[in-house]
Each structure stands twice: as structure tokens, then as C-alpha cells.
Scaffold this active site. Sequence first.
Site, short mmCIF file in Angstrom:
data_model
loop_
_atom_site.label_atom_id
_atom_site.label_comp_id
_atom_site.label_asym_id
_atom_site.label_seq_id
_atom_site.Cartn_x
_atom_site.Cartn_y
_atom_site.Cartn_z
N ARG A 168 72.92 -40.92 -9.21
CA ARG A 168 73.05 -39.54 -9.73
C ARG A 168 72.03 -38.62 -9.05
NH1 ARG A 168 76.54 -42.06 -10.94
NH2 ARG A 168 77.56 -42.38 -12.95
N SER A 242 78.47 -37.85 -19.85
CA SER A 242 77.20 -38.50 -20.23
C SER A 242 76.09 -37.47 -20.20
CB SER A 242 76.85 -39.60 -19.24
OG SER A 242 77.91 -40.52 -19.16
N GLU A 338 71.34 -35.71 -17.70
CA GLU A 338 72.11 -35.71 -16.45
C GLU A 338 72.55 -34.28 -16.08
OE1 GLU A 338 75.11 -38.92 -15.88
OE2 GLU A 338 76.40 -37.27 -15.24
C1 LIG Z 1 84.26 -35.49 -19.83
C2 LIG Z 1 83.33 -35.60 -18.64
C3 LIG Z 1 83.21 -36.81 -17.98
C4 LIG Z 1 82.36 -36.93 -16.88
N1 LIG Z 1 82.28 -38.14 -16.24
C5 LIG Z 1 81.49 -38.28 -15.16
C6 LIG Z 1 81.43 -39.54 -14.47
O1 LIG Z 1 82.11 -40.50 -14.82
N2 LIG Z 1 80.61 -39.64 -13.40
C7 LIG Z 1 79.86 -38.59 -12.96
O2 LIG Z 1 79.13 -38.75 -11.98
N3 LIG Z 1 79.90 -37.38 -13.58
C8 LIG Z 1 80.69 -37.21 -14.66
N4 LIG Z 1 80.74 -36.00 -15.32
C9 LIG Z 1 79.89 -34.90 -14.85
C10 LIG Z 1 80.60 -33.91 -13.90
O3 LIG Z 1 81.98 -33.99 -14.01
C11 LIG Z 1 80.20 -34.14 -12.44
O4 LIG Z 1 78.80 -34.07 -12.29
C12 LIG Z 1 80.85 -33.11 -11.50
O5 LIG Z 1 80.62 -33.45 -10.16
C13 LIG Z 1 80.35 -31.69 -11.75
O6 LIG Z 1 81.18 -30.82 -11.01
P1 LIG Z 1 81.29 -29.29 -11.33
O7 LIG Z 1 82.10 -28.67 -10.26
O8 LIG Z 1 81.79 -29.11 -12.72
O9 LIG Z 1 79.76 -28.85 -11.22
P2 LIG Z 1 79.02 -27.71 -12.03
O10 LIG Z 1 78.80 -28.18 -13.42
O11 LIG Z 1 79.68 -26.40 -11.84
O12 LIG Z 1 77.61 -27.70 -11.28
C14 LIG Z 1 76.74 -28.82 -11.37
C15 LIG Z 1 75.56 -28.58 -10.42
O13 LIG Z 1 76.01 -28.57 -9.08
C16 LIG Z 1 75.73 -27.32 -8.47
N5 LIG Z 1 76.88 -26.99 -7.62
C17 LIG Z 1 78.18 -26.94 -8.00
N6 LIG Z 1 78.95 -26.66 -6.94
C18 LIG Z 1 78.13 -26.55 -5.87
C19 LIG Z 1 78.34 -26.26 -4.49
N7 LIG Z 1 79.56 -26.05 -3.98
N8 LIG Z 1 77.25 -26.18 -3.68
C20 LIG Z 1 76.00 -26.38 -4.18
N9 LIG Z 1 75.75 -26.66 -5.46
C21 LIG Z 1 76.81 -26.74 -6.30
C22 LIG Z 1 75.51 -26.35 -9.60
O14 LIG Z 1 74.69 -25.26 -9.22
C23 LIG Z 1 74.86 -27.24 -10.63
O15 LIG Z 1 73.49 -27.39 -10.31
C24 LIG Z 1 81.60 -35.84 -16.43
C25 LIG Z 1 81.72 -34.61 -17.10
C26 LIG Z 1 82.59 -34.49 -18.20
C27 LIG Z 1 82.74 -33.17 -18.89
#
Ligand SMILES: Cc1cc2nc3c(=O)[nH]c(=O)nc-3n(C[C@H](O)[C@H](O)[C@H](O)COP(=O)(O)OP(=O)(O)OC[C@H]3O[C@@H](n4cnc5c(N)ncnc54)[C@H](O)[C@@H]3O)c2cc1C
Length: 342
Positions: A168, A242, A338
Site C-alpha cells: 500500500r 479497508s 489507509e
Molecule cells: C468498497 C471499497 C473497497 C476497496 N478495496 C480495495 C482493495 O481491495 N485494495 C486496495 O488496494 N484498495 C481498495 N480500496 C481503496 C481504493 O479503491 C483504492 O485505493 C483506489 O485505487 C483509489 O482510487 P481513486 O481513484 O478513488 O482515488 P482517490 O480516492 O480519488 O485518491 C486517492 C489518493 O490518490 C491521489 N490520486 C488520485 N488520482 C491521482 C492521479 N491521477 N495522480 C496523482 N494522484 C492521484 C489522491 O490525491 C489521493 O491522495 C477500496 C475502496 C472501497 C470504497
Amino acid sequence: MATPLEIRHGLSLRDLNTFGIEAKAAALLRVNGIDDLRAVRADPQLSGMPRLVLGGGSNLLLLADYPGLVLQMTNLGMAVTGEDPYHVIVTAQAGESWHGFVQWTLAQGLPGLENLSLIPGSVGASPIQNIGAYGSELAEYFHSLKAFDCVSGELIVLNKGDCAFGYRDSVFKHALRDRAVILEVSFAFPKRWQPNLRYAELAAELAARGIAQPTARDISDAVVAIRQRKLPDPATVGNAGSFFKNPVVTAAKRDELLIRHPGLVSYAQADGSYKLAAGWLIDQCGWKGKSLGAAGVHEKQALVLVNRGGASGAEILRLANAIRADVLEKYGVTIEPEPVLV
Ligand SMILES: Cc1cc2nc3c(=O)[nH]c(=O)nc-3n(C[C@H](O)[C@H](O)[C@H](O)COP(=O)(O)OP(=O)(O)OC[C@H]3O[C@@H](n4cnc5c(N)ncnc54)[C@H](O)[C@@H]3O)c2cc1C
């Protein structure tokens, strides 16, 4: 002449974060490519504002209104972009949905990412915390990425070694934090694919379906079914998956804990350390299904904090802090959130 940027002011972010938390952005720009980022950098007012890059908002906890500029990544596109004797290279733009991308690769006959099916969020955010699930993680298939360096104003290309992927974790949480905006990510799909059934629950699900030699599609379907059973759907109950990372401890610490808590769930790591199941620690502290105000702990999965309706970010954080304090007191172990706290 360049078209002026369409900045929106005071927009609610409630539908743009999966916790469903109400917070307003002072300014928001939908980013469709590098030209938008260059224009922001060239604008004296916008370039001086704090910046938040936003994908699907599924790994964020908004603690207050955001006083700066939200850069919402909306650039789309997926294509096969290269090949070597052993791999097919595929590139996806940051604004693509991660699960949509995984499904597209499977439809193209490119297995590899199936264990990571149904993780919410965008392709652009996937390298930030090196997303992982069901015995696999992004780093295994990552090839390279292109990002805009907000400090130098240059387009940078990073290979796997540059990204310093860990559990992570990546360089984007350290040296490149608040600096690199990821525009596109490329993946290397092995031409000779092997199913990854290391995760016991996944192997059991396939066995229960009577599938002895699963295809990548079978694995994706099984992962989706398990996830839908275990995790709350953010469309119904606000959450960010998580909420805590699994803490990593020394072998000595794990042995000491095992004497006092024989049921301790731990996983040996390659370097001799142990990862403890944070969900188990929280459950043992009696938090599963409990609430503090409108913030709650999910009934089936103690690792997932939920918005029971109208919770503020501060309320979720208060619950998280109470859980951390209990785990520290009972086990002497610190658990770290996380999601990114904004
Ligand atoms: C129901 C559920 C289940 C999940 N299961 C998992 C799992 O199994 N494994 C796992 O690893 N994660 C899991 N996650 C967490 C999440 O889905 C991941 O971390 C995902 O990659 C976040 O993507 P996002 O586009 O929503 O990021 P955001 O929430 O929009 O951003 C997260 C971070 O990344 C940065 N960011 C986003 N896009 C960019 C970009 N293009 N360039 C630079 N920085 C950027 C943001 O500034 C922020 O700091 C889960 C979440 C939920 C709600």
C-alpha cells in the site's frame, strides 16, 4: 488562443467521495489532459492554490471543506500500445474506472488483473497505494506511467523501479507526494498466463463452483462474488474499503503476542517480519458493528468504517482514533489509516 479553464467554485464533493461526506471545494477543474495542467501552472492565481488530485474519491476522508483547487481526473482511453516477446503492453488514461479497465482487458483476451476486479476508483490512482487484493497487487503487472510534475512543469516517465512500490505504498506517498499528477498508466500482460490462486478464499470459491482449471474470467467472477458478499457497496453505504492497513511487526513481537493471544491472525513476510490482520485486532477489541454517532464499523468486516448517514469526516476520524487507541492499548500495536486524510 487557448480556451479558458472551466473552474467551478463552491461545488459539493459529496457525490465525488465514496464515504459520501459533505464538503465543498473552493475550486474544481475537470482535467482532460496535460494541457489543462499546464494552463493551471501558468495561471498565477490557480498555481498558488493548494491542490488535490481526485480520481474516484474511494480512498479519501474529507475532514473539512477543501480550500484549494481540486483536479478531477476525467481523461479517458485504453489501448494496446506495445509488445515484446513475452508481454503485451496496454495503456489506460488516468480517468478510466479501474474495474472497467480490468473488464476491458479480459474482453481483449489479456489475463493478469483479474484478482484485482471490482476495486473501486480510477486507473490514475491505482499506483499511488499499489492497490492489492486476493493475492495480487498492481506492481506485478505495472510497466510504466506518465505524470505531470507540478514543480518542474515537465512530463515525466516512471518505470517500475522508479515507483518504489511496497505494501500500500509507492514514491507518490513520499518524494512525489503533492507533486506528480499521473496522466496514464501502462501495464505489461504476460503472454503466458498462470492463474493466481494463492488466496485461500478465492481457491475455495472456485472449488465451490466446481471449477478446477479456471480461466481469468472465472477468477474475476469469483472475486466479484466474494467482494459483493463481504464488502458494503459505497452506492448504498458510504465507505472507503479497508480503513486501516495491516500492521507489520517483528517476529519477536508476533511471538510475544501469540503467547497472550493464541488466536492471533498473522502472515509471514519474505523479510522475516509478520503482517497482522488489522480486522482481527479490531474485532477482538469489540468494535465490529459498533457506532460513534453517525460513524460506524461494518457488521461483517471490522476493517471497514462506514457512514451510517450524514457523518462528517471528523466523526469518522473520531471513531478511527478510538479504535486505534484500543488496539494500541490491548496489543501494543499501532494501526495506520489507509485512506488519505484531506
Ligand atoms: C468498497 C471499497 C473497497 C476497496 N478495496 C480495495 C482493495 O481491495 N485494495 C486496495 O488496494 N484498495 C481498495 N480500496 C481503496 C481504493 O479503491 C483504492 O485505493 C483506489 O485505487 C483509489 O482510487 P481513486 O481513484 O478513488 O482515488 P482517490 O480516492 O480519488 O485518491 C486517492 C489518493 O490518490 C491521489 N490520486 C488520485 N488520482 C491521482 C492521479 N491521477 N495522480 C496523482 N494522484 C492521484 C489522491 O490525491 C489521493 O491522495 C477500496 C475502496 C472501497 C470504497
